[in-house]
Write a protein that holds these residues in place. Structure first.
Motif, mmCIF file in Angstrom:
data_model
loop_
_atom_site.group_PDB
_atom_site.id
_atom_site.type_symbol
_atom_site.label_atom_id
_atom_site.label_comp_id
_atom_site.label_asym_id
_atom_site.label_seq_id
_atom_site.Cartn_x
_atom_site.Cartn_y
_atom_site.Cartn_z
ATOM 1 N N UNK A 73 2.694 -6.095 -11.839
ATOM 2 C CA UNK A 73 1.788 -6.961 -11.079
ATOM 3 C C UNK A 73 1.558 -6.431 -9.668
ATOM 4 N N UNK A 74 0.462 -6.875 -9.057
ATOM 5 C CA UNK A 74 0.127 -6.521 -7.680
ATOM 6 C C UNK A 74 0.418 -7.724 -6.781
ATOM 7 N N UNK A 75 1.037 -7.449 -5.627
ATOM 8 C CA UNK A 75 1.491 -8.545 -4.772
ATOM 9 C C UNK A 75 1.370 -8.159 -3.298
ATOM 10 N N UNK A 76 0.806 -9.065 -2.502
ATOM 11 C CA UNK A 76 0.685 -8.824 -1.069
ATOM 12 C C UNK A 76 1.554 -9.733 -0.222
ATOM 13 N N UNK A 77 2.324 -10.603 -0.872
ATOM 14 C CA UNK A 77 3.127 -11.586 -0.142
ATOM 15 C C UNK A 77 4.495 -11.713 -0.807
ATOM 16 N N UNK A 78 5.577 -11.406 -0.087
ATOM 17 C CA UNK A 78 6.916 -11.490 -0.693
ATOM 18 C C UNK A 78 7.315 -12.896 -1.121
ATOM 19 N N UNK A 94 11.769 -4.631 0.454
ATOM 20 C CA UNK A 94 12.237 -3.503 -0.351
ATOM 21 C C UNK A 94 13.651 -3.757 -0.870
ATOM 22 N N UNK A 95 14.480 -4.355 -0.023
ATOM 23 C CA UNK A 95 15.868 -4.632 -0.412
ATOM 24 C C UNK A 95 15.911 -5.662 -1.550
ATOM 25 N N UNK A 96 15.101 -6.705 -1.446
ATOM 26 C CA UNK A 96 15.067 -7.729 -2.497
ATOM 27 C C UNK A 96 14.663 -7.107 -3.821
ATOM 28 N N UNK A 97 13.644 -6.282 -3.801
ATOM 29 C CA UNK A 97 13.168 -5.661 -5.031
ATOM 30 C C UNK A 97 14.202 -4.706 -5.617
ATOM 31 N N UNK A 125 11.168 -1.618 -9.270
ATOM 32 C CA UNK A 125 10.709 -0.490 -8.465
ATOM 33 C C UNK A 125 9.407 -0.822 -7.744
ATOM 34 N N UNK A 126 9.125 -0.058 -6.693
ATOM 35 C CA UNK A 126 7.958 -0.312 -5.850
ATOM 36 C C UNK A 126 6.875 0.734 -6.089
ATOM 37 N N UNK A 127 5.699 0.253 -6.438
ATOM 38 C CA UNK A 127 4.475 1.060 -6.544
ATOM 39 C C UNK A 127 3.670 0.803 -5.282
ATOM 40 N N UNK A 128 3.103 1.832 -4.692
ATOM 41 C CA UNK A 128 2.228 1.650 -3.535
ATOM 42 C C UNK A 128 1.103 2.688 -3.590
ATOM 43 N N UNK A 141 10.342 7.154 2.089
ATOM 44 C CA UNK A 141 11.502 6.766 2.906
ATOM 45 C C UNK A 141 11.675 5.246 2.937
ATOM 46 N N UNK A 142 10.572 4.534 2.892
ATOM 47 C CA UNK A 142 10.638 3.070 2.879
ATOM 48 C C UNK A 142 11.228 2.543 1.570
#
Length: 284
Positions: A174-179, A214-217, A223-226, A260-261
């Motif tokens: 999914x795509x998300x802009x708000x934690x 990032x820590x929560x995920x 994993x983080x897609x950007x 790095x993020x």
């Protein structure tokens, strides 16, 4: 460059301890008469090091699924209509314009043709096709390629969320802009596979781009897609750490900062350049 199988990519995607960065090629690798969202664009991207190919699909007037992104046909067909206004036969009879404004040798392709070209070769990331998911899913089942595909949708949208919950055999990013929406990832994860989330930061100081996010995920093994796309001055992706900054000032100034993020999936228009940067980074 050695290409990777989709099974290898999926194994890395699901391994929470694997920190190898994966490359998603935006609409394939295209330029001039190699058109976006076509088999040739996707196969070229795979050859340049892409682990995944992102694609957009639409339904024609006669119910066929084709590769196409825009809401209208102005850019590629010089036509004010929409894909849904025409049959596949009518679309194939129309001139398709390339990136120097000339009529292209290549034409629009059906999803079946794309699937036949990519079977067992890469991971298919299905982005803009929310209105025809049922038909897309049926074709994936017909080709025995459900496990080769990933569906994307906006986490805030309830209709695709409910569809996703009802399709436990599918994979979703999914795509998300708000934690604050992150708990919905866990909700979806109770029904279907959610190995990653696409974050949508426009600026460095946005909560979605914070260390806490990032820590929560990471703690929840998501994993983080950007995106690192640089499509236009008005469109900002990856909090500005984009392809253009990377190409102009060096990968460390763009792609490297995202990595790095904690970004582990980079969507780019430059798969070969990103793969070269990653190789240099790993060897350093």
């Amino acid at each position: 460059m050695k290409t990777k199988t989709f099974q290898e990519t999926m194994k890395k995607l699901y391994d929470a301890k694997n920190r190898e960065v994966l490359i998603a090629s935006h609409r394939g690798k295209f330029s001039s008469s190699v058109m976006e969202n076509t088999s040739l664009a996707f196969l070229t991207a795979i050859g340049e090091g892409a682990d995944m190919v992102e694609m957009d699909l639409e339904e024609t007037k006669d119910g066929r699924i084709v590769g196409h992104h825009d809401n209208d046909m102005k850019r590629l067909f010089h036509n004010d209509g929409k894909i849904s206004d025409y049959t596949l036969e009518e679309l194939r009879a129309m001139p398709l314009y390339n990136y120097v404004g000339e009529i292209c040798v290549e034409g629009i392709e059906t999803f079946e043709e794309i699937l036949d070209s990519l079977k067992d070769k890469t991971v298919l990331v299905l982005d803009k096709c929310w209105d025809c998911w049922d038909k897309v899913y049926a074709l994936l089942c017909e080709k025995d390629m459900v496990k080769q595909a990933i569906f994307k949708f906006y986490l805030k949208d309830e209709e695709p969320m409910e569809w996703a919950k009802a399709h436990e055999d599918c994979i979703f990013i999914p795509m998300c802009g708000d934690p604050q929406m992150f708990p919905k990832l866990l909700e979806l994860g109770e029904h279907a596979s959610v190995p990653a989330v696409e974050i949508l930061p426009h600026a460095v100081d946005e909560p979605i781009f914070s260390e806490e996010s990032f820590k929560w995920l990471e703690d929840h093994e998501i994993k983080v897609w950007c995106n690192s796309l640089s499509l236009a001055k008005r469109l900002v992706y990856g909090a500005g750490y984009d392809d253009l900054k990377s190409l102009r000032y060096g990968g460390d100034k763009g792609w490297g900062e995202l990595i790095r993020r904690g970004v582990l999936i980079l969507q780019t228009d430059w798969p070969y350049e990103v793969s070269c940067y990653l190789k240099e980074h790993q060897e350093a």
